[in-house]
Design a protein around this motif. Structure first.
Motif: not given
Length: 242
Positions: A31-54
Motif C-alpha cells: 500500500x502507498x500514498x499519492x503525494x508530492x515528494x521532496x528531493x535533492x540532486x547530488x552526485x548524478x542522482x536524486x535522493x529523498x530529502x531527510x528534512x522538510x523543505x521549510x
C-alpha cells in the motif's frame, strides 16, 4: 518548539522512512500514498530529502526537486536529471544572492488523481537570498497548497487531496526519463541585453514612409505661418484705409 512545528518534523521523518525504503514491509501487496515528494540532486542522482523543505537551506549551485507520484517503499524521483548548467547556465550570478535550480515533475497520468492531467515537468533557475529555504524557493516559482503541514498541491496540481492512501499500488520498476521545459529565471534582477538594431535593412520604404522626414509637422507649421501672415496683411490694409 510549537505543536505545529513538531507535527511537521514528525510527518517529514515518517515520510522519509517510508519512501526512502527504510520502513518495514510485509509480504502482502504493498500500500502507498499519492503525494508530492521532496528531493535533492547530488552526485548524478536524486535522493529523498531527510528534512522538510521549510528547514532545508540549499546552497548556491544546488538542485532541488519535487515529484508527484503514487509511492511506496521505493521512492519515485523526478524523471529528469538535475542538470544545474542546463537550468541555470544562462542566468548570471548576482552578488549577495544564490542560484538554485528547481525541477518540478507532476508525474504521469497513472499517478494523477481521477480526472486530472499532469502538466509538463519544468526546470526553473531561482535567484534568491542566500538564506532562502527550499519552501521559499518553491513558492517563488509556483503557488503552493499546504494542508496539515504538508505540501499538497504545486501550481494548482492536483486541485484537491493530500497524501491520500492508495491500496495495492503498482509501482513501475523504472520511470521513463522526460525532457524539462526550461522557464525564465525567477528573482533575477539582471537586465537582458537590448536587441540588436539592424543597420542595413533591405526593406523598401512604403508609400507612407518618406525616409523619416516629419512632413506633418512641417505642413502644420507652414499653415500657421500663412495664417499669421494673412492676418497681418489684412490689418495693414485696414490701417492704410483709415
Amino acid at each position: 518548539m510549537t505543536a505545529k512545528w513538531t507535527k511537521r518534523l514528525v510527518l517529514t521523518f515518517l515520510a522519509g522512512l517510508l519512501f526512502a525504503g527504510t520502513a518495514a514491509t510485509t509480504a502482502q501487496a504493498e500500500d502507498g500514498y499519492r503525494f508530492w515528494g521532496y528531493y535533492q540532486y547530488s552526485g548524478g542522482q536524486w535522493a529523498f530529502a531527510q528534512k522538510g523543505s521549510e528547514v532545508v537551506v540549499p546552497a548556491d549551485g544546488s538542485v532541488e526537486g519535487w515529484r508527484y507520484a503514487v509511492g511506496g517503499v521505493k521512492p519515485r524521483v523526478p524523471r529528469a536529471a538535475g542538470d544545474f548548467a542546463t537550468i541555470c547556465g544562462a542566468t548570471p550570478a548576482e552578488a549577495g544572492k544564490k542560484r538554485v535550480a528547481l525541477v518540478i515533475d507532476p508525474g504521469t497520468p497513472a499517478d494523477s488523481p481521477s480526472g486530472e492531467a499532469p502538466p509538463p515537468a519544468t526546470g526553473t533557475c531561482v535567484v534568491t537570498d542566500p538564506k532562502a529555504t527550499g519552501a521559499r524557493i518553491l513558492a517563488a516559482v509556483k503557488p503552493v497548497r499546504i494542508e496539515k503541514g504538508l505540501t499538497c498541491g504545486i501550481g494548482g496540481y492536483p486541485a484537491k487531496g493530500c497524501g491520500d492512501p492508495v491500496k495495492d499500488i503498482k509501482v513501475p520498476a523504472s520511470d521513463e526519463q522526460v525532457k524539462l521545459e526550461i522557464g525564465p529565471a525567477v528573482g533575477s534582477t539582471a537586465t537582458p541585453s537590448p536587441a540588436a538594431v539592424p543597420t542595413n535593412s533591405n526593406q523598401a520604404p512604403t508609400a507612407d514612409d518618406d525616409s523619416g522626414t516629419p512632413w506633418t509637422g512641417i505642413i502644420i507649421a507652414a499653415l500657421v505661418v500663412a495664417l499669421l501672415a494673412g492676418g497681418g496683411l489684412v490689418l495693414s490694409r485696414r490701417r492704410s484705409g483709415s
